[in-house]
Write a protein that holds these residues in place. Structure first.
Motif, PDB file in Angstrom:
ATOM      1  N   ARG A 180      -0.347   1.368 -40.801  1.00  0.00           N
ATOM      2  CA  ARG A 180      -0.283   2.665 -40.408  1.00  0.00           C
ATOM      3  C   ARG A 180       0.529   3.751 -41.171  1.00  0.00           C
ATOM      4  O   ARG A 180       0.217   4.980 -41.294  1.00  0.00           O
TER       5      ARG A 180
ATOM      6  N   ILE B  24      -7.401  -2.225 -36.755  1.00  0.00           N
ATOM      7  CA  ILE B  24      -6.123  -2.220 -37.586  1.00  0.00           C
ATOM      8  C   ILE B  24      -5.460  -3.719 -37.646  1.00  0.00           C
ATOM      9  O   ILE B  24      -5.060  -4.109 -38.656  1.00  0.00           O
TER      10      ILE B  24
ATOM     11  N   CYS C 249      -9.794   2.671 -36.248  1.00  0.00           N
ATOM     12  CA  CYS C 249      -9.985   3.840 -37.089  1.00  0.00           C
ATOM     13  C   CYS C 249     -11.283   4.020 -37.740  1.00  0.00           C
ATOM     14  O   CYS C 249     -11.890   3.100 -38.026  1.00  0.00           O
TER      15      CYS C 249
ATOM     16  N   ARG D 217      -0.854   7.274 -42.494  1.00  0.00           N
ATOM     17  CA  ARG D 217      -0.138   8.218 -42.213  1.00  0.00           C
ATOM     18  C   ARG D 217       0.343   9.124 -43.595  1.00  0.00           C
ATOM     19  O   ARG D 217       0.218  10.395 -43.559  1.00  0.00           O
TER      20      ARG D 217
END
Length: 234
Positions: free
Chosen positions: A45, A30, A64, A49
C-alpha cells in the motif's frame, strides 16, 4: 552488493512488474501480490501511495486496477517509449506530442531502419526473453544447435535492425543474435543483476562492437575508460 543495494534492487523489480501488469490491463489482488513478492500488505500500500501515486489507480475490495481513458493511453505510450529506449529519439515526449501522434490520420514521423535481409526473431522468443529480463529469471536457450543453460539475461538491444540478447553466463559476458534462438525455457532460479555487468552492457564501446562481439570479445578487455586491446600477462 550491499544489503541496501539489494533492497533497492528488489524494490525496483517489484515496481517494474506491478506497472507492467497494470499497463497490460490486469486487476491486481493486493493480498496475493504481497504473498508473491514476500512483503506485507502495508508495504504494498505504501508502494501504491508514495511511489506509484502518478498512476490513475482504482482500489476496490482489496483489488487495484489502472483506469482507462485518454490519460491512461498517454501514460501507456510514454511508458513504452521510456522502457524501449526510443525516448532519446524525440526532443520531448510529453502529453501534447503523444496526443498529436495518436490522433494523426497519417504518420508524421518515420524511424528508418536498414533494409538488409536478416533472420527475424520469433515473437514467442522475444516475449519470453522480455519477461525473463523483467523478472530477473535465468533461462535455458537453444540456439543453432547450441544449448546454453542458466544464462542471466540482462537486456535486448536493437542494432542496425537486428535484435541481440546480452547477458551473463558462468561469469562471462555473452551475446546471442535473436534470430538464432529457437527456444527459451524459464529456469526456477532468479538472479540479482550485477551493477558492473549492467554498466558494461550499456557502455558505448560495447554497443559499437555488439554485432561483432564473438569476433572481438577475446581481443579486448574492459576498464574504467571502456574497452582496450587485450595484453597477455607475462
Amino acid at each position: 552488493m550491499s544489503q541496501s543495494e539489494r533492497r533497492h534492487e528488489r524494490l525496483a523489480v517489484r515496481l517494474s512488474l506491478i506497472i507492467s501488469r497494470l499497463v497490460a490491463g490486469e486487476t491486481l489482488v493486493i493480498q496475493t501480490l504481497a504473498a508473491e513478492f514476500g512483503v506485507s500488505v502495508r508495504t504494498l500500500r505504501r508502494d501504491f501511495r508514495e511511489r506509484l501515486a502518478y498512476l490513475d489507480l482504482e482500489f476496490r475490495n482489496g483489488q487495484c486496477r489502472l483506469l482507462s481513458g485518454s490519460r491512461q493511453r498517454e501514460l501507456t505510450v510514454q511508458t513504452f517509449v521510456r522502457q524501449s529506449g526510443v525516448e532519446a529519439l524525440f526532443p520531448d515526449i510529453d502529453n501534447q506530442l503523444v496526443n498529436s501522434l495518436l490522433s494523426a490520420s497519417e504518420s508524421p514521423c518515420l524511424i528508418w531502419h536498414s533494409t538488409n535481409v536478416r533472420t527475424q526473431a520469433q515473437p514467442e522468443v522475444f516475449t519470453r526473453l522480455i519477461r525473463a529480463i523483467t523478472e530477473h529469471r535465468r533461462v535455458t536457450l537453444l540456439a543453432e544447435g547450441h544449448r546454453c543453460t542458466g544464462l542471466a539475461p540482462y537486456r535486448l538491444v536493437c542494432s542496425d535492425g537486428c535484435w541481440y540478447l546480452t547477458g551473463e553466463h558462468e561469469g562471462h559476458i555473452t551475446v546471442f543474435t535473436l534470430g538464432d534462438i529457437h527456444t527459451v525455457t524459464f529456469n526456477p532460479e532468479l538472479f540479482v543483476p550485477d551493477t558492473q555487468v549492467r554498466n558494461l552492457l550499456s557502455h558505448p564501446d560495447f554497443l559499437r562492437v555488439l554485432p561483432h562481439f564473438q569476433t572481438f570479445h577475446s581481443l579486448f578487455v574492459v576498464g574504467d575508460d571502456g574497452f582496450s586491446p587485450f595484453k597477455e600477462q607475462r
